[in-house]
Design an enzyme around this catalytic site. Sequence first.
Site, PDB file in Angstrom:
ATOM      1  N   ASP A  25       0.877  -1.388   0.000  1.00 10.75           N
ATOM      2  CA  ASP A  25      -0.084   0.035  -0.082  1.00 10.75           C
ATOM      3  C   ASP A  25       0.828   1.320  -0.125  1.00 10.75           C
ATOM      4  O   ASP A  25       0.587   2.121  -0.638  1.00 10.75           O
ATOM      5  CB  ASP A  25      -0.727  -0.076   1.307  1.00 10.75           C
ATOM      6  CG  ASP A  25      -0.296  -0.268   2.512  1.00 10.75           C
ATOM      7  OD1 ASP A  25       0.936  -0.532   2.572  1.00 10.75           O
ATOM      8  OD2 ASP A  25      -0.977  -0.325   3.618  1.00 10.75           O
TER       9      ASP A  25
ATOM     10  N   ASP B 119       7.426   3.490   3.280  1.00  9.76           N
ATOM     11  CA  ASP B 119       7.737   4.359   4.283  1.00  9.76           C
ATOM     12  C   ASP B 119       9.213   4.397   4.527  1.00  9.76           C
ATOM     13  O   ASP B 119       9.997   4.924   3.784  1.00  9.76           O
ATOM     14  CB  ASP B 119       6.751   4.159   5.495  1.00  9.76           C
ATOM     15  CG  ASP B 119       6.878   5.241   6.604  1.00  9.76           C
ATOM     16  OD1 ASP B 119       6.982   6.292   6.325  1.00  9.76           O
ATOM     17  OD2 ASP B 119       6.571   4.911   7.855  1.00  9.76           O
TER      18      ASP B 119
ATOM     19  N   LYS C  46       6.347   7.695   0.407  1.00  8.51           N
ATOM     20  CA  LYS C  46       6.550   8.784   1.577  1.00  8.51           C
ATOM     21  C   LYS C  46       8.344   9.012   1.357  1.00  8.51           C
ATOM     22  O   LYS C  46       8.841   8.474   2.373  1.00  8.51           O
ATOM     23  CB  LYS C  46       6.290   8.548   2.800  1.00  8.51           C
ATOM     24  CG  LYS C  46       4.785   9.078   3.436  1.00  8.51           C
ATOM     25  CD  LYS C  46       4.837   8.906   4.724  1.00  8.51           C
ATOM     26  CE  LYS C  46       3.325   8.576   5.137  1.00  8.51           C
ATOM     27  NZ  LYS C  46       3.297   8.014   6.561  1.00  8.51           N
TER      28      LYS C  46
ATOM     29  N   PHE D 103       0.400  10.816   8.337  1.00 10.19           N
ATOM     30  CA  PHE D 103      -0.016   9.847   8.368  1.00 10.19           C
ATOM     31  C   PHE D 103      -1.521   9.866   7.458  1.00 10.19           C
ATOM     32  O   PHE D 103      -2.418  10.385   7.346  1.00 10.19           O
ATOM     33  CB  PHE D 103      -0.601   9.260   9.687  1.00 10.19           C
ATOM     34  CG  PHE D 103      -0.557   7.884   9.944  1.00 10.19           C
ATOM     35  CD1 PHE D 103       0.628   6.939  10.108  1.00 10.19           C
ATOM     36  CD2 PHE D 103      -1.982   7.149   9.810  1.00 10.19           C
ATOM     37  CE1 PHE D 103       0.229   5.686  10.204  1.00 10.19           C
ATOM     38  CE2 PHE D 103      -1.901   5.666  10.043  1.00 10.19           C
ATOM     39  CZ  PHE D 103      -0.730   5.121  10.377  1.00 10.19           C
TER      40      PHE D 103
ATOM     41  N   ASP E 113      -4.663   1.686   6.854  1.00  9.52           N
ATOM     42  CA  ASP E 113      -5.621   1.834   8.368  1.00  9.52           C
ATOM     43  C   ASP E 113      -4.993   2.478   9.233  1.00  9.52           C
ATOM     44  O   ASP E 113      -3.615   2.787   9.271  1.00  9.52           O
ATOM     45  CB  ASP E 113      -5.728   0.312   8.881  1.00  9.52           C
ATOM     46  CG  ASP E 113      -4.471  -0.170   9.532  1.00  9.52           C
ATOM     47  OD1 ASP E 113      -3.592  -0.242   8.971  1.00  9.52           O
ATOM     48  OD2 ASP E 113      -4.302  -0.405  10.664  1.00  9.52           O
TER      49      ASP E 113
ATOM     50  N   ARG F 145      -9.943   1.641   6.716  1.00 10.08           N
ATOM     51  CA  ARG F 145      -9.433   0.489   5.421  1.00 10.08           C
ATOM     52  C   ARG F 145     -10.471   0.844   4.302  1.00 10.08           C
ATOM     53  O   ARG F 145     -10.192   0.555   3.126  1.00 10.08           O
ATOM     54  CB  ARG F 145      -9.332  -0.794   5.750  1.00 10.08           C
ATOM     55  CG  ARG F 145      -8.085  -1.110   6.533  1.00 10.08           C
ATOM     56  CD  ARG F 145      -7.686  -2.753   6.375  1.00 10.08           C
ATOM     57  NE  ARG F 145      -6.888  -3.079   7.690  1.00 10.08           N
ATOM     58  CZ  ARG F 145      -5.576  -3.007   7.734  1.00 10.08           C
ATOM     59  NH1 ARG F 145      -4.825  -2.404   6.715  1.00 10.08           N
ATOM     60  NH2 ARG F 145      -4.631  -3.414   8.671  1.00 10.08           N
TER      61      ARG F 145
END
Length: 184
Positions: free
Chosen positions: A107, A110, A138, A159, A166, A172
Amino acid sequence: MPDTPEKNELTHLIDERALARRVEELAREIAAKSQGVDELVVIGLLKGAFVFMADLVRALSRCGVRQRLGFIHARSYGSGTISSGEVRLGRDLDLDVTGRTVLLLDDIQDTGHTLSVATRYLEQAGAARVMTAVLLDKPSRRELPIQPDHVGFEVPDRFVVGYGIDYGESYRYLPYIAMLADDA
Ligand code: IMP
Ligand code: MG
């Protein structure tokens, strides 16, 4: 209708139409890179990639890409909205990837630890080639020097939730991507 708590806590970031358009583009990019592959093995990281994967595999199908689908459970340990960098995989890959071209989906990238650990796992399981695609990236938070082969959207260091992603198992189901308010 019950109150929708997300109304006050969320700021919309990427709407449904933009998501659908970008997923179709990603499918075309990936299809172009999969020419000559008889059947692509697509592996989604659970749970976050499930909505992205559902849309992407159908878009790939429209591009004529034959596929076999599998999942790996990945958990990145941390508290709240901070990733710890410690990743655990549920070793429950139910497909033989030996000698296969694999497309690994997540998804959001990071720090980079999850995709790095999962890529290594698939290579050790015998995959001939592992391509990676993430819906969101990100880049400002990267701790490892890795770059996914395909990125849907770059997002700021906030975030985000929705479209499979989620916060403590909430949100979600949202059909769009939103940013969580700092004080949520
Ligand atoms: P990494 O291992 O630090 O690259 O983190 C990847 C995982 O952290 C993703 O698979 C997500 O599950 C989670 N994550 C990172 N950023 C966010 C976010 O903004 N919202 C929700 N989950 C996130
Ligand atoms: Mg995840």
